[in-house]
Design an enzyme around this catalytic site. Structure first.
Site, PDB file in Angstrom:
ATOM      1  N   LYS A   9       0.838  -1.211   0.000  1.00  0.00           N
ATOM      2  CA  LYS A   9       0.000   0.000   0.000  1.00  0.00           C
ATOM      3  C   LYS A   9       0.875   1.264   0.000  1.00  0.00           C
ATOM      4  O   LYS A   9       2.096   1.190   0.172  1.00  0.00           O
ATOM      5  CB  LYS A   9      -0.912  -0.033   1.234  1.00  0.00           C
ATOM      6  N   TYR A  49     -12.666  -3.317  -2.470  1.00  0.00           N
ATOM      7  CA  TYR A  49     -13.122  -3.220  -1.078  1.00  0.00           C
ATOM      8  C   TYR A  49     -14.647  -3.210  -0.994  1.00  0.00           C
ATOM      9  O   TYR A  49     -15.216  -2.518  -0.147  1.00  0.00           O
ATOM     10  CB  TYR A  49     -12.541  -1.966  -0.428  1.00  0.00           C
ATOM     11  N   ASN A 112      -1.655  -0.227   7.580  1.00  0.00           N
ATOM     12  CA  ASN A 112      -1.121  -1.563   7.882  1.00  0.00           C
ATOM     13  C   ASN A 112      -0.327  -2.175   6.724  1.00  0.00           C
ATOM     14  O   ASN A 112      -0.142  -3.386   6.646  1.00  0.00           O
ATOM     15  CB  ASN A 112      -2.235  -2.501   8.384  1.00  0.00           C
ATOM     16  N   HIS A 115      -2.014  -5.342   1.524  1.00  0.00           N
ATOM     17  CA  HIS A 115      -3.252  -6.087   1.303  1.00  0.00           C
ATOM     18  C   HIS A 115      -2.874  -7.498   0.905  1.00  0.00           C
ATOM     19  O   HIS A 115      -1.950  -7.704   0.128  1.00  0.00           O
ATOM     20  CB  HIS A 115      -4.094  -5.472   0.172  1.00  0.00           C
ATOM     21  N   GLU A 126      -8.864 -11.533  -7.414  1.00  0.00           N
ATOM     22  CA  GLU A 126      -8.086 -10.301  -7.244  1.00  0.00           C
ATOM     23  C   GLU A 126      -6.879 -10.258  -8.180  1.00  0.00           C
ATOM     24  O   GLU A 126      -6.540  -9.196  -8.702  1.00  0.00           O
ATOM     25  CB  GLU A 126      -7.658 -10.158  -5.772  1.00  0.00           C
TER      26      GLU A 126
HETATM   27  N1  UDP Z   1      -9.568  -1.064   7.886  1.00  0.00           N
HETATM   28  C1  UDP Z   1      -9.601   0.056   8.696  1.00  0.00           C
HETATM   29  N2  UDP Z   1     -10.383   0.022   9.829  1.00  0.00           N
HETATM   30  C2  UDP Z   1     -11.107  -1.095  10.186  1.00  0.00           C
HETATM   31  C3  UDP Z   1     -11.049  -2.228   9.337  1.00  0.00           C
HETATM   32  C4  UDP Z   1     -10.279  -2.180   8.195  1.00  0.00           C
HETATM   33  O1  UDP Z   1      -8.949   1.054   8.412  1.00  0.00           O
HETATM   34  O2  UDP Z   1     -11.789  -1.064  11.213  1.00  0.00           O
HETATM   35  C5  UDP Z   1      -8.735  -1.032   6.678  1.00  0.00           C
HETATM   36  C6  UDP Z   1      -7.412  -1.747   6.921  1.00  0.00           C
HETATM   37  O3  UDP Z   1      -6.366  -0.996   6.325  1.00  0.00           O
HETATM   38  C7  UDP Z   1      -7.595  -3.070   6.217  1.00  0.00           C
HETATM   39  C8  UDP Z   1      -8.544  -2.707   5.074  1.00  0.00           C
HETATM   40  O4  UDP Z   1      -9.388  -1.713   5.620  1.00  0.00           O
HETATM   41  O5  UDP Z   1      -6.374  -3.611   5.753  1.00  0.00           O
HETATM   42  C9  UDP Z   1      -9.358  -3.872   4.553  1.00  0.00           C
HETATM   43  O6  UDP Z   1     -10.048  -4.467   5.615  1.00  0.00           O
HETATM   44  P1  UDP Z   1     -10.129  -6.048   5.765  1.00  0.00           P
HETATM   45  O7  UDP Z   1     -11.119  -6.349   6.817  1.00  0.00           O
HETATM   46  O8  UDP Z   1     -10.314  -6.674   4.432  1.00  0.00           O
HETATM   47  O9  UDP Z   1      -8.682  -6.410   6.375  1.00  0.00           O
HETATM   48  P2  UDP Z   1      -7.411  -7.148   5.727  1.00  0.00           P
HETATM   49  O10 UDP Z   1      -7.934  -8.231   4.834  1.00  0.00           O
HETATM   50  O11 UDP Z   1      -6.614  -6.101   4.990  1.00  0.00           O
HETATM   51  O12 UDP Z   1      -6.644  -7.699   6.897  1.00  0.00           O
HETATM   52 MG    MG Z   2      -9.318  -8.124   3.319  1.00  0.00          MG
END
Ligand code: UDP
Ligand code: MG
Length: 160
Positions: A9, A49, A112, A115, A126
């Protein structure tokens, strides 16, 4: 062999952690089959997303993901999606295990770094969303004989 998508990212690009991220998957033994730097747009993000578009923080995610380019990678390996998620760590980096990418290098949930596809099915989807067929390379990796047992690399159930 599964295919899975990794995005380094904007925070990973800005913090100079892209090489480190690539290294984590190379040393695992996964095969890199596609890589490119790109800017993501609203249409791609709304699709990518789609499970988050109704969340209050979605606008923040979108603005952040458009704040600088990302590096997209397609990786291939035996049951690799779950392995990649282990290396990436929990979504909230403050809860991510030490040794994971998020556990070692990140602290903010919306920063974080990475992805990673969350299932084999989504991995396929994806990878196809971010890469055309021409951008995905098919080649033999000579180290496979030392990375996998025969049954894992061939899928024919034989042990050696
Ligand atoms: N995210 C956030 N706040 C939240 C949940 C998700 O900012 O409460 C962001 C975070 O950067 C995350 C992304 O949205 O990586 C996608 O969310 P997902 O639940 O798919 O998490 P991931 O698969 O990336 O672990
Ligand atoms: Mg995810």
């Amino acid at each position: 062999m599964e295919r899975t998508l990794i995005l380094a990212k904007p925070d990973a690009v800005q913090r100079g952690l892209v090489g480190n991220i690539i290294n984590r998957f190379e040393r695992k033994g996964l095969k890199l089959i596609g890589i490119k730097m790109l800017s993501v747009d609203d249409e791609m993000l709304d699709e990518h997303y789609s499970h988050l578009t109704d969340k209050p923080f979605y606008d923040d995610i979108k603005n952040f993901m458009k704040s600088s380019p990302v590096v997209a990678m397609a990786w291939e390996g035996y049951e690799c999606t779950a392995s990649v998620r282990v290396i990436v760590g929990a979504t909230n980096p403050r809860e991510a295990d030490a040794g994971t990418i998020r556990g070692d290098f990140a602290i903010g949930q919306g920063r974080n770094l990475i992805h990673a596809s969350d299932s084999a099915e989504n991995g396929e989807k994806e990878v196809s969303r971010f890469f055309s067929d021409e951008e995905l390379l098919s080649y033999d990796k000579s180290e496979y004989i030392h990375v996998y047992e025969h049954k894992e690399r061939s899928g024919d159930g034989r042990d050696s």
